[in-house]
Design a protein around this motif. Structure first.
Motif, short mmCIF file in Angstrom:
data_model
loop_
_atom_site.label_atom_id
_atom_site.label_comp_id
_atom_site.label_asym_id
_atom_site.label_seq_id
_atom_site.Cartn_x
_atom_site.Cartn_y
_atom_site.Cartn_z
N HIS A 123 -75.38 25.22 60.01
CA HIS A 123 -75.68 25.74 61.06
C HIS A 123 -74.12 26.24 62.19
CE1 HIS A 123 -79.54 25.47 60.05
NE2 HIS A 123 -78.86 24.34 59.65
N SER A 124 -73.26 25.65 61.77
CA SER A 124 -72.36 25.31 62.97
C SER A 124 -71.75 26.55 62.60
CB SER A 124 -71.09 24.22 62.30
OG SER A 124 -71.18 23.12 62.36
N PHE A 125 -71.66 27.87 61.29
CA PHE A 125 -71.20 28.72 60.81
C PHE A 125 -71.84 29.48 61.85
CE2 PHE A 125 -71.32 32.76 59.09
CZ PHE A 125 -69.62 32.90 59.01
N PHE A 126 -73.38 29.71 61.93
CA PHE A 126 -74.57 30.67 62.47
C PHE A 126 -74.42 29.65 63.51
CE2 PHE A 126 -75.12 31.13 58.00
CZ PHE A 126 -74.94 32.87 58.27
N GLY A 127 -74.14 29.52 64.59
CA GLY A 127 -74.43 28.76 65.81
C GLY A 127 -75.37 28.15 66.45
N ASN A 128 -76.07 27.59 65.22
CA ASN A 128 -77.08 26.75 65.38
C ASN A 128 -76.79 25.89 66.13
OD1 ASN A 128 -79.22 29.31 64.26
ND2 ASN A 128 -78.88 28.12 62.39
N HIS A 129 -77.02 25.41 67.67
CA HIS A 129 -76.33 23.73 67.77
C HIS A 129 -76.80 22.57 67.78
CE1 HIS A 129 -72.53 26.34 68.77
NE2 HIS A 129 -73.54 26.76 70.04
N THR B 43 -73.54 17.38 54.53
CA THR B 43 -72.07 18.11 55.25
C THR B 43 -72.49 19.82 54.79
OG1 THR B 43 -71.24 16.25 54.72
CG2 THR B 43 -69.53 18.30 55.19
N ALA B 44 -73.01 20.43 53.79
CA ALA B 44 -73.70 21.62 53.93
C ALA B 44 -74.75 22.35 54.81
CB ALA B 44 -74.06 21.85 52.25
N HIS B 45 -75.58 21.08 54.97
CA HIS B 45 -76.09 22.35 55.98
C HIS B 45 -75.65 21.84 57.87
CE1 HIS B 45 -79.95 22.91 55.04
NE2 HIS B 45 -79.94 22.27 53.50
N LEU C 84 -74.04 33.28 52.44
CA LEU C 84 -74.63 31.98 52.69
C LEU C 84 -75.61 31.29 52.79
CD1 LEU C 84 -71.74 31.69 55.82
CD2 LEU C 84 -71.29 31.07 52.98
N GLU C 85 -76.33 32.61 53.11
CA GLU C 85 -77.62 31.74 52.84
C GLU C 85 -78.13 31.27 51.46
OE1 GLU C 85 -80.24 36.00 53.86
OE2 GLU C 85 -80.05 34.38 56.20
N THR C 86 -77.33 33.16 49.89
CA THR C 86 -76.94 32.31 48.64
C THR C 86 -77.00 30.65 48.49
OG1 THR C 86 -77.39 34.64 48.68
CG2 THR C 86 -76.85 33.07 46.41
N ALA C 87 -75.92 30.14 49.32
CA ALA C 87 -75.48 28.97 48.98
C ALA C 87 -76.13 28.19 49.79
CB ALA C 87 -73.79 29.12 49.91
N ILE C 88 -76.82 28.65 50.79
CA ILE C 88 -77.43 27.20 51.63
C ILE C 88 -79.17 26.77 50.08
CG2 ILE C 88 -79.40 28.49 52.88
CD1 ILE C 88 -76.87 24.73 53.65
#
Length: 299
Positions: free
Chosen positions: A236-242, A230-232, A204-208
């Motif tokens: 951030h939702s996936f990693f819980g960066n609210h 939307t991608a960002h 996912l880091e590669t994707a972002i």
């Protein structure tokens, strides 16, 4: 789910304007008093749940009850026929396709002025709603038009149109890349993959990072900016960066506000955006913003 309940749900899903369109067009066709229209009114009159026995009892003397299965089939076919027509009239794509059909007709008839005006209308509409795939066809026709009528000053308009084609190709490629990266991120988020798994994290880091390549290269495009945000948001939702998730969702919301024609054309996407923003505002402890959005959603 029983077929009769599906028909009932279909009728209940129609908006007031869709129902009005259906009834008006039935009247135009001389079907206002037909059996299937009486069945439509009877089913629509029922409230939350469909009760076929109650419908039969209440309307026992009406002809549609005798051939109920056949009338339900006809009703469903007529509803969908009219809804296809209704959506066609509203569809930006169909409006452009119709203009392109008109342009071909004018070309065949040798009506240069009408042909040129029609191409201009189609181009403006495709540009406003960012129909990249249709813009390509319009540019091809503009090139053909120029080549037919601009014998003395051919170079400048041809070069201008070729430049537009190259920029269009860039936009199409950018949208495709952003969409691909976003789907990869969203799939991990939706599937509930482990955010602590190093393989998943690296992917996912590669994707972002692939998304970030396009920062500053999106211009004023609604579609490109929306896909970028939307991608960002999903990342951030996936990693819980609210907080970060909330901020990107807010940017997408602002994008809709700045482009009301997209809000009108894509009402479901807008509602999803508002719902996402409500969720992220709550998680980011943005209480005041959360309450504002709840009121908007109610309205």
């Amino acid at each position: 789910m029983p077929t009769q309940e599906e028909l009932f749900q279909l009728i209940k899903s129609l908006t007031p304007s869709e129902k009005r369109y259906f009834k008006v067009n039935a009247s135009k066709g001389g079907d206002a008093k037909s059996n299937y229209m009486e069945l439509f009114e009877a089913m629509d009159a029922q409230k939350e749940e469909y009760d076929e026995q109650k419908l039969k009892t209440k309307h026992s003397k009406k002809p549609f009850v005798k051939y109920l299965s056949a009338e339900k089939k006809q009703l469903r076919e007529q509803v969908m026929k009219q809804m296809r027509a209704y959506r066609t009239e509203l569809s930006i794509d169909n409006r452009i396709y119709e203009l392109l059909q008109d342009e071909r007709f004018y070309r065949d008839k040798g009506l240069k002025g009408l042909r040129e005006k029609t191409l201009s209308k189609a181009k403006d509409l495709a540009a406003k709603y960012e129909r990249f795939y249709l813009s390509h066809e319009i540019l091809e026709r503009e090139l053909l038009f120029v080549e037919e009528f601009e014998e003395q000053s051919l170079t400048e308009p041809v070069l201008r149109l070729l430049t537009e084609q190259r920029q269009l190709a860039v936009n199409q490629n950018t949208l495709s890349e952003l969409d691909s990266k976003n789907r990869e991120i969203f799939t991990a988020f939706r599937s509930g993959e482990d955010a602590k798994n190093p393989i998943t994290t690296h992917r996912l880091e590669t994707a972002i990072a692939g998304v970030e390549i396009f920062r500053g290269k999106l211009g004023n495009s609604f579609l490109l900016q929306s896909m970028f945000y939307t991608a960002h948001f999903n990342y951030h939702s996936f990693f819980g960066n609210h907080q970060d998730s909330y901020e990107y969702c807010e940017k997408q919301y602002s994008l809709f506000s700045e482009n009301p024609h997209f809000k009108q054309e894509r009402p479901i996407n807008y509602k999803i955006c508002v719902a996402n923003l409500i969720s992220r505002a709550r998680l980011a402890n943005k209480t005041e913003r959360f309450l504002e959005l709840i009121e908007e959603l109610k309205g």
